[in-house]
Design an enzyme around this catalytic site. Structure first.
Site, PDB file in Angstrom:
ATOM      1  CE  LYS A 166       0.329   0.756  -0.690  1.00 46.87           C
ATOM      2  NZ  LYS A 166       1.528   1.578  -0.426  1.00 46.87           N
ATOM      3  CD  GLU A 239      -8.465   9.984 -11.787  1.00 47.10           C
ATOM      4  OE1 GLU A 239      -7.797  10.417 -12.741  1.00 47.10           O
ATOM      5  OE2 GLU A 239      -9.679  10.209 -11.653  1.00 47.10           O
ATOM      6  CB  CYS A 273      -0.568  12.004 -13.815  1.00 46.89           C
ATOM      7  SG  CYS A 273      -1.598  13.121 -12.885  1.00 46.89           S
ATOM      8  CD  GLU A 367       3.176   8.428 -16.485  1.00 44.55           C
ATOM      9  OE1 GLU A 367       3.084   7.266 -16.068  1.00 44.55           O
ATOM     10  OE2 GLU A 367       2.490   9.369 -16.051  1.00 44.55           O
TER      11      GLU A 367
HETATM   12  P1  NAD Z   1       2.701   3.022  -8.561  1.00 42.80           P
HETATM   13  O1  NAD Z   1       1.633   2.441  -9.400  1.00 42.80           O
HETATM   14  O2  NAD Z   1       4.029   2.363  -8.532  1.00 42.80           O
HETATM   15  O3  NAD Z   1       2.243   3.072  -7.039  1.00 42.80           O
HETATM   16  C1  NAD Z   1       1.042   3.718  -6.670  1.00 42.80           C
HETATM   17  C2  NAD Z   1       0.504   3.059  -5.414  1.00 42.80           C
HETATM   18  O4  NAD Z   1       0.126   1.721  -5.711  1.00 42.80           O
HETATM   19  C3  NAD Z   1       1.525   2.966  -4.273  1.00 42.80           C
HETATM   20  O5  NAD Z   1       0.865   3.209  -3.055  1.00 42.80           O
HETATM   21  C4  NAD Z   1       1.976   1.513  -4.362  1.00 42.80           C
HETATM   22  O6  NAD Z   1       2.438   1.002  -3.138  1.00 42.80           O
HETATM   23  C5  NAD Z   1       0.692   0.841  -4.773  1.00 42.80           C
HETATM   24  N1  NAD Z   1       0.864  -0.473  -5.390  1.00 42.80           N
HETATM   25  C6  NAD Z   1       1.929  -0.923  -6.120  1.00 42.80           C
HETATM   26  N2  NAD Z   1       1.731  -2.216  -6.469  1.00 42.80           N
HETATM   27  C7  NAD Z   1       0.527  -2.595  -5.948  1.00 42.80           C
HETATM   28  C8  NAD Z   1      -0.215  -3.794  -5.968  1.00 42.80           C
HETATM   29  N3  NAD Z   1       0.246  -4.888  -6.559  1.00 42.80           N
HETATM   30  N4  NAD Z   1      -1.418  -3.804  -5.338  1.00 42.80           N
HETATM   31  C9  NAD Z   1      -1.899  -2.718  -4.721  1.00 42.80           C
HETATM   32  N5  NAD Z   1      -1.231  -1.543  -4.650  1.00 42.80           N
HETATM   33  C10 NAD Z   1      -0.022  -1.482  -5.276  1.00 42.80           C
HETATM   34  O7  NAD Z   1       2.823   4.552  -8.981  1.00 42.80           O
HETATM   35  P2  NAD Z   1       3.833   5.674  -8.461  1.00 42.80           P
HETATM   36  O8  NAD Z   1       5.191   5.391  -9.021  1.00 42.80           O
HETATM   37  O9  NAD Z   1       3.696   5.880  -6.990  1.00 42.80           O
HETATM   38  O10 NAD Z   1       3.198   6.961  -9.164  1.00 42.80           O
HETATM   39  C11 NAD Z   1       3.446   7.263 -10.489  1.00 42.80           C
HETATM   40  C12 NAD Z   1       2.291   6.909 -11.384  1.00 42.80           C
HETATM   41  O11 NAD Z   1       1.092   7.459 -10.896  1.00 42.80           O
HETATM   42  C13 NAD Z   1       2.462   7.474 -12.775  1.00 42.80           C
HETATM   43  O12 NAD Z   1       2.081   6.530 -13.736  1.00 42.80           O
HETATM   44  C14 NAD Z   1       1.506   8.653 -12.776  1.00 42.80           C
HETATM   45  O13 NAD Z   1       1.059   9.093 -14.026  1.00 42.80           O
HETATM   46  C15 NAD Z   1       0.400   8.140 -11.939  1.00 42.80           C
HETATM   47  N6  NAD Z   1      -0.408   9.241 -11.431  1.00 42.80           N
HETATM   48  C16 NAD Z   1      -1.651   9.456 -11.956  1.00 42.80           C
HETATM   49  C17 NAD Z   1      -2.420  10.536 -11.520  1.00 42.80           C
HETATM   50  C18 NAD Z   1      -3.793  10.807 -12.049  1.00 42.80           C
HETATM   51  O14 NAD Z   1      -4.550  11.507 -11.385  1.00 42.80           O
HETATM   52  N7  NAD Z   1      -4.165  10.297 -13.203  1.00 42.80           N
HETATM   53  C19 NAD Z   1      -1.909  11.374 -10.545  1.00 42.80           C
HETATM   54  C20 NAD Z   1      -0.637  11.121 -10.047  1.00 42.80           C
HETATM   55  C21 NAD Z   1       0.110  10.048 -10.483  1.00 42.80           C
END
Ligand code: NAD
Length: 464
Positions: A166, A239, A273, A367
């Site tokens: 997803k 992650e 990130c 963040e």
């Molecule tokens: P997000 O957590 O809002 O969304 C990430 C994914 O999770 C999306 O596909 C979203 O639809 C899904 N999601 C949201 N709520 C959910 C739920 N209740 N159940 C299942 N899936 C759900 O994050 P974002 O805004 O897309 O990305 C930014 C974040 O990602 C930042 O915190 C960033 O640091 C982190 N990030 C981490 C890494 C790493 O490798 N550590 C890499 C990139 C981004």
């Protein structure tokens, strides 16, 4: 708005112009179930496909990503708002990720265990194998729509798993393109399925589904925490985020450090990130460092990601830009100085350099995921280490110094997944172990390490 969900369609827009660039169907709970069952049915054949054949499919996929690089770059630049040069860089890294997976597919192996180390094991031969787990459920964020998907898809397939992805609702089109590439590369039908939709509906349906053996999630800490609470007995890799710090000592090579720190703060509009968010500069060099840092920041080209010279594009959504703007104003009200930036047009926030920030300000302790950096002056290296470590996150950190003692002090004392010496927190190549401690996550990616987390050990003991 970035996305609009009607009853069954997700509308995708160009994040700079707001233009409508595509639609994808929203998966219902039943659609998620169908996708997972397809992957479950495809598992026996794919898991028994010989390593050299799995490797060949992955290698073909890498070649196809490369040959379709221009189109994929355009898709990423538009749906993620990522500056063209950085989107092109993401394509190059994704090719590498798939090539690494093609290579690793051929060396997934266990080791022998000296059974006679125990009197009870005498006379037995023991070894373990690494077996694919089954169906992997992968959930990815918007900021690297191809390479972070690749970090789940490529190792999962290399290990003989099948998977359902997803992707982020803001950036689904790149994942659709990848699914077509994998089909063209010869991946059997069902081994990879993509389901679209919002997190709390489609995402949760995937996490709660009883079939997947493992959830591989990249995204924000609150969602990561929620996933661990609903995943049941599935293995989980998370992650998550960071408010990354980097230290610059007076003996640093500033000609290298300053442009690198500028890039690390503002690439992908700070939506990385391991973006550099807290920059600790020794007081001896602070004034000239800040002058040059601001000069180079002001030279960045801000605007349309499709402009090949663009350095900084828009944020992913109006909400994200609102939040960044609010945090900057709040810091200013609380006494910080905006050395440059702070300006906004639409979703674009100009690269912003702050001084006079304090650890409790949001721009420091949370963040930011926006093009902003705080430059903080320190006098004592131990104090700088303490400040970098003063965070609930623990993904990566950087230290610029030519002093080995100080470099190793940083390596020993910072509780993070990676310490970059003479570089910033942002450095990553796709085969190194990558992941965070504490609020930054659980487990590691980086192809070989993701494969370890996507396989089960099977112990074999033979009594001849
Ligand atoms: P997000 O957590 O809002 O969304 C990430 C994914 O999770 C999306 O596909 C979203 O639809 C899904 N999601 C949201 N709520 C959910 C739920 N209740 N159940 C299942 N899936 C759900 O994050 P974002 O805004 O897309 O990305 C930014 C974040 O990602 C930042 O915190 C960033 O640091 C982190 N990030 C981490 C890494 C790493 O490798 N550590 C890499 C990139 C981004």
């Amino acid at each position: 708005m970035n996305t609009h969900v009607s009853s069954n369609v997700l509308t995708v827009i160009d994040k700079f112009t707001g233009e409508h660039i595509g639609d994808v169907p929203v998966a219902s709970v039943d659609d998620v179930d169908r996708a997972v069952r397809d992957a479950e049915r495809a598992f026996p054949a794919w898991s028994q496909t010989p390593a050299h054949e799995r490797s060949r499919v992955l290698r073909r996929a890498a070649a196809l990503i490369e040959s379709q690089g221009e189109a994929l770059t355009t898709t990423i630049a538009r749906e993620a708002g990522k500056a063209w040069k950085h989107a092109a860089g993401e394509i190059a890294r994704s090719v590498e990720t798939f090539v690494f997976a093609a290579e690793e597919a051929k060396r997934i192996h266990g080791e022998t265990v000296p059974m006679d180390a125990s009197p009870s094991g005498e006379g037995r031969i023991g070894f373990y194998l690494r077996m694919p787990m089954g169906v992997i459920a992968a959930i990815t964020p918007f900021n690297f729509p191809l390479n972070l998907v690749a970090h789940k898809v490529a190792p999962a397939l290399a290990a003989g798993n099948t998977l359902v992805l997803k992707p982020a609702e803001e950036t689904p089109l790149t994942a659709v393109a990848l699914a077509a590439i994998l089909a063209e590369a010869g991946l059997p039908d069902g081994a990879f399925r993509v389901v679209h939709g919002e997190g709390p509906t489609t995402g949760e349906a995937l996490v709660r589904h009883p079939v997947p053996a493992k959830i591989s999630f990249t995204g924000s800490p609150p969602v990561g925490r929620l996933i661990t609470s609903i995943a049941g007995l599935k293995r989980v890799t998370l992650e998550l985020g960071n408010n990354s710090g980097t230290i610059v000592e007076p003996d640093a090579d500033l000609a290298r450090a300053i442009p690198r720190c500028v890039m690390s703060s503002f690439a992908n509009a700070g939506q990385v990130c391991i973006s550099l968010q807290r920059l600790y500069v020794h007081e001896e060099i602070a004034a000239p460092f800040l002058r040059e840092f601001v000069r180079q920041t002001e030279a960045l080209r801000v605007g349309n990601p499709l402009d090949r010279a663009c350095d900084v594009g828009p944020l992913i959504s109006d909400d994200a830009a609102d939040r960044a703007e609010r945090w900057i104003r709040e810091a200013e009200t609380e006494g910080a100085t905006i050395e440059t930036g702070g300006r906004r047009e639409g979703r674009v926030i100009w690269p912003t350099v702050l001084t006079g920030t304090r650890p409790e300000m949001k721009v420091m302790c949370q963040e930011a995921f926006a093009p902003l950096v705080s430059i903080v002056t320190y006098g004592d290296f131990d104090e700088a280490l303490r400040l970098v470590g003063d965070s609930p996150y623990g993904l990566q950190a950087g230290v610029y110094t030519r002093d080995l003692q100080k470099a190793f002090a940083a390596v020993r004392r910072l509780d993070v997944g990676g310490v970059m010496v003479n570089d910033t927190s942002i450095f990553r190549v796709d085969h190194m172990p990558y992941g965070g401690n504490r609020m930054s996550g659980i487990g590691r990616e980086g192809v070989r390490f993701a494969i370890e987390e996507m396989t089960n050990m099977r112990m074999v003991v033979i009594r001849p």
